[in-house]
Design a protein around this motif. Structure first.
Motif, PDB file in Angstrom:
ATOM      1  N   ASN A 202      13.859   1.591  -9.085  1.00  0.00           N
ATOM      2  CA  ASN A 202      12.398   1.538  -9.135  1.00  0.00           C
ATOM      3  C   ASN A 202      11.844   2.887  -8.703  1.00  0.00           C
ATOM      4  O   ASN A 202      11.889   3.226  -7.530  1.00  0.00           O
ATOM      5  N   LEU A 203      11.319   3.643  -9.673  1.00  0.00           N
ATOM      6  CA  LEU A 203      10.674   4.916  -9.327  1.00  0.00           C
ATOM      7  C   LEU A 203       9.361   4.630  -8.611  1.00  0.00           C
ATOM      8  O   LEU A 203       8.929   5.377  -7.733  1.00  0.00           O
ATOM      9  N   GLY A 204       8.730   3.543  -9.005  1.00  0.00           N
ATOM     10  CA  GLY A 204       7.516   3.085  -8.344  1.00  0.00           C
ATOM     11  C   GLY A 204       7.567   1.579  -8.257  1.00  0.00           C
ATOM     12  O   GLY A 204       7.991   0.909  -9.213  1.00  0.00           O
ATOM     13  N   LEU A 205       7.185   1.035  -7.108  1.00  0.00           N
ATOM     14  CA  LEU A 205       7.172  -0.431  -6.971  1.00  0.00           C
ATOM     15  C   LEU A 205       5.954  -0.825  -6.148  1.00  0.00           C
ATOM     16  O   LEU A 205       5.803  -0.383  -5.011  1.00  0.00           O
ATOM     17  N   ASP A 206       5.091  -1.626  -6.763  1.00  0.00           N
ATOM     18  CA  ASP A 206       3.922  -2.117  -6.041  1.00  0.00           C
ATOM     19  C   ASP A 206       3.712  -3.586  -6.388  1.00  0.00           C
ATOM     20  O   ASP A 206       4.131  -4.053  -7.464  1.00  0.00           O
ATOM     21  N   THR A 207       3.128  -4.308  -5.457  1.00  0.00           N
ATOM     22  CA  THR A 207       2.676  -5.664  -5.754  1.00  0.00           C
ATOM     23  C   THR A 207       1.242  -5.789  -5.243  1.00  0.00           C
ATOM     24  O   THR A 207       1.000  -5.749  -4.032  1.00  0.00           O
ATOM     25  N   PRO A 208       0.271  -5.889  -6.168  1.00  0.00           N
ATOM     26  CA  PRO A 208      -1.128  -5.915  -5.735  1.00  0.00           C
ATOM     27  C   PRO A 208      -1.563  -7.262  -5.142  1.00  0.00           C
ATOM     28  O   PRO A 208      -2.460  -7.315  -4.336  1.00  0.00           O
TER      29      PRO A 208
ATOM     30  N   HIS B 192      -0.141   0.865  -0.666  1.00  0.00           N
ATOM     31  CA  HIS B 192       0.202   0.839  -2.091  1.00  0.00           C
ATOM     32  C   HIS B 192       0.478   2.231  -2.648  1.00  0.00           C
ATOM     33  O   HIS B 192      -0.328   3.144  -2.449  1.00  0.00           O
ATOM     34  N   PRO B 193       1.584   2.408  -3.367  1.00  0.00           N
ATOM     35  CA  PRO B 193       1.815   3.689  -4.039  1.00  0.00           C
ATOM     36  C   PRO B 193       0.867   3.840  -5.235  1.00  0.00           C
ATOM     37  O   PRO B 193       0.336   2.848  -5.743  1.00  0.00           O
ATOM     38  N   ASP B 194       0.692   5.081  -5.680  1.00  0.00           N
ATOM     39  CA  ASP B 194      -0.238   5.366  -6.780  1.00  0.00           C
ATOM     40  C   ASP B 194       0.539   5.313  -8.117  1.00  0.00           C
ATOM     41  O   ASP B 194       1.023   6.323  -8.614  1.00  0.00           O
TER      42      ASP B 194
ATOM     43  N   GLY C 289       6.832   5.878  -4.959  1.00  0.00           N
ATOM     44  CA  GLY C 289       6.636   5.074  -3.757  1.00  0.00           C
ATOM     45  C   GLY C 289       7.102   3.644  -3.985  1.00  0.00           C
ATOM     46  O   GLY C 289       7.103   3.153  -5.111  1.00  0.00           O
ATOM     47  N   ASN C 290       7.535   2.997  -2.902  1.00  0.00           N
ATOM     48  CA  ASN C 290       7.980   1.605  -2.971  1.00  0.00           C
ATOM     49  C   ASN C 290       7.308   0.851  -1.833  1.00  0.00           C
ATOM     50  O   ASN C 290       7.603   1.075  -0.661  1.00  0.00           O
ATOM     51  N   VAL C 291       6.398  -0.038  -2.188  1.00  0.00           N
ATOM     52  CA  VAL C 291       5.588  -0.750  -1.193  1.00  0.00           C
ATOM     53  C   VAL C 291       6.461  -1.602  -0.253  1.00  0.00           C
ATOM     54  O   VAL C 291       6.043  -1.916   0.865  1.00  0.00           O
ATOM     55  N   LEU C 292       7.662  -1.967  -0.702  1.00  0.00           N
ATOM     56  CA  LEU C 292       8.506  -2.850   0.107  1.00  0.00           C
ATOM     57  C   LEU C 292       9.419  -2.092   1.073  1.00  0.00           C
ATOM     58  O   LEU C 292      10.049  -2.697   1.936  1.00  0.00           O
TER      59      LEU C 292
ATOM     60  N   GLN D 263      14.066   7.587  -2.025  1.00  0.00           N
ATOM     61  CA  GLN D 263      13.314   6.331  -1.925  1.00  0.00           C
ATOM     62  C   GLN D 263      14.263   5.137  -2.004  1.00  0.00           C
ATOM     63  O   GLN D 263      15.328   5.227  -2.609  1.00  0.00           O
ATOM     64  N   MET D 264      13.847   4.005  -1.432  1.00  0.00           N
ATOM     65  CA  MET D 264      14.623   2.768  -1.560  1.00  0.00           C
ATOM     66  C   MET D 264      14.357   2.153  -2.935  1.00  0.00           C
ATOM     67  O   MET D 264      13.237   2.217  -3.445  1.00  0.00           O
ATOM     68  N   SER D 265      15.377   1.533  -3.533  1.00  0.00           N
ATOM     69  CA  SER D 265      15.193   0.851  -4.818  1.00  0.00           C
ATOM     70  C   SER D 265      14.993  -0.648  -4.596  1.00  0.00           C
ATOM     71  O   SER D 265      15.700  -1.256  -3.774  1.00  0.00           O
ATOM     72  N   GLY D 266      14.056  -1.254  -5.309  1.00  0.00           N
ATOM     73  CA  GLY D 266      13.826  -2.702  -5.240  1.00  0.00           C
ATOM     74  C   GLY D 266      13.571  -3.152  -3.810  1.00  0.00           C
ATOM     75  O   GLY D 266      12.825  -2.515  -3.070  1.00  0.00           O
ATOM     76  N   THR D 267      14.225  -4.251  -3.430  1.00  0.00           N
ATOM     77  CA  THR D 267      14.101  -4.711  -2.038  1.00  0.00           C
ATOM     78  C   THR D 267      15.179  -4.107  -1.161  1.00  0.00           C
ATOM     79  O   THR D 267      15.367  -4.516  -0.023  1.00  0.00           O
TER      80      THR D 267
END
Ligand code: ATP
Length: 284
Positions: free
Chosen positions: A12-18, A192-194, A215-218, A245-249
């Motif tokens: 995950n280059l970027g991971l967000d959950t709104p 939250h990442p952009d 960015g990874n919100v988790l 960065q961390m990938s996924g969870t």
């Protein structure tokens, strides 16, 4: 009839959950790509009976209906009333419960493979929608190429290929349970990442900007429980990664490098800290 499907790992280059939906499922906003660390899934259809069998060379995997590859075969067999059985053999190269989507990728490989072997004629979007019944990462893995992923995981918009990059993966010794991390989400506290800027950077083929806005919100949630994640990130940056960065969870940390020589240096350095380290490239 039989075939072998490649099942690559994702990052995950970027991971967000709104927000999350009323049924508890997360809404995702992610930029994902696949790398050339892959499982190989051999699929053989059987005309004599309807049994589904799964075998793998990993001691860490269930071989019954808990295996996501089994679930993928069962889903297609029941939905399309297929009178044949399947033997599935998984050559496991992707670390398990690592945030690299190995189980989802195996399931997606079975969906793609059986779509062909059983001549089901399903489009990738149809396979992706079916895959959502197995896991939220399966729809992306059906496509297996750089994409913007939204909804519960089923809204996939393929993106242009990434600028030249090398990826170092480092998996600390812990295994992370995805549900246990997702249960910890407090939506009011998230940073939250952009994702929009990340999408623009990918479209512009601008690796410097990509590294700046990933960015990874988790990550703070998993890193709070496993401090080795932050340590691995710091080591990667110290050895010269352009971003880490961390990938996924989690718990796998990846370092992105625009130069191969730098990636090699990060890889060599990380081997002193971590047993499971891989130097890979994003898939074209
Ligand atoms: P996710 O973030 O999608 O949960 P992950 O990359 O963190 O994925 P996986 O390697 O997919 O983790 O494994 C998650 C869980 O799924 C493990 O508990 C594992 O036992 C189970 N599992 C079932 N089938 C498979 C499979 N074919 N390969 C890997 N794990 C599988």
């Amino acid at each position: 009839m039989q075939l072998i499907e490649k099942a690559p790992a994702k990052i995950n280059l970027g991971l967000d959950t709104p927000y999350h939906h009323q049924d508890g499922a997360e809404e995702w906003n992610m930029v994902m790509t696949s790398v050339d660390l892959a499982d190989y899934v051999e699929i053989q259809t059987l005309t004599k009976h309807k049994r589904i069998r799964v075998a793998s060379d990993s001691g860490f995997l269930p071989n019954d209906q808990r295996n996501l590859a089994y679930q993928a075969a069962h889903l297609l067999q029941t939905k399309f009333n297929v009178g044949e059985g399947v033997n599935i053999r998984i050559k496991k190269n992707i670390p398990v419960a690592a945030g690299l989507g190995g189980g989802s990728s195996d399931a997606a490989a079975v969906l793609r493979g059986l779509n062909q072997l059983w001549d089901l004629g399903l489009s990738w979007q149809e396979l992706a929608e079916l895959g959502l019944q197995i896991d939220s990462d399966v729809p992306y893995c059906v496509y297996g190429r750089t994409a913007h992923v939204r909804g519960r995981g089923e809204r996939i918009t393929p993106l242009s290929k990434l600028p030249a990059a090398w990826v170092v993966l480092a998996k600390p010794k812990v295994s992370v349970s995805t549900p246990s991390i997702l249960q910890q989400i407090r939506y009011d506290d998230l940073e939250h990442p952009d994702i929009d800027s990340l999408l623009k950077a990918v479209r512009d083929q601008d690796i410097e900007e990509m590294c700046a806005v990933m960015g990874n919100v988790l990550e703070p949630l998993t890193a709070h429980r496993y401090p080795e994640i932050t340590q691995l990130k710091q080591q990667m940056m110290k050895f010269g990664a352009d971003a880490a960065q961390m990938s996924g969870t989690g718990p796998t940390v990846f370092g992105l490098c625009s130069k191969q020589s730098r990636a090699q240096r990060v890889f060599n350095g990380m081997k002193g800290f971590c047993r499971e380290v891989y130097l890979v490239r994003p898939l074209p």
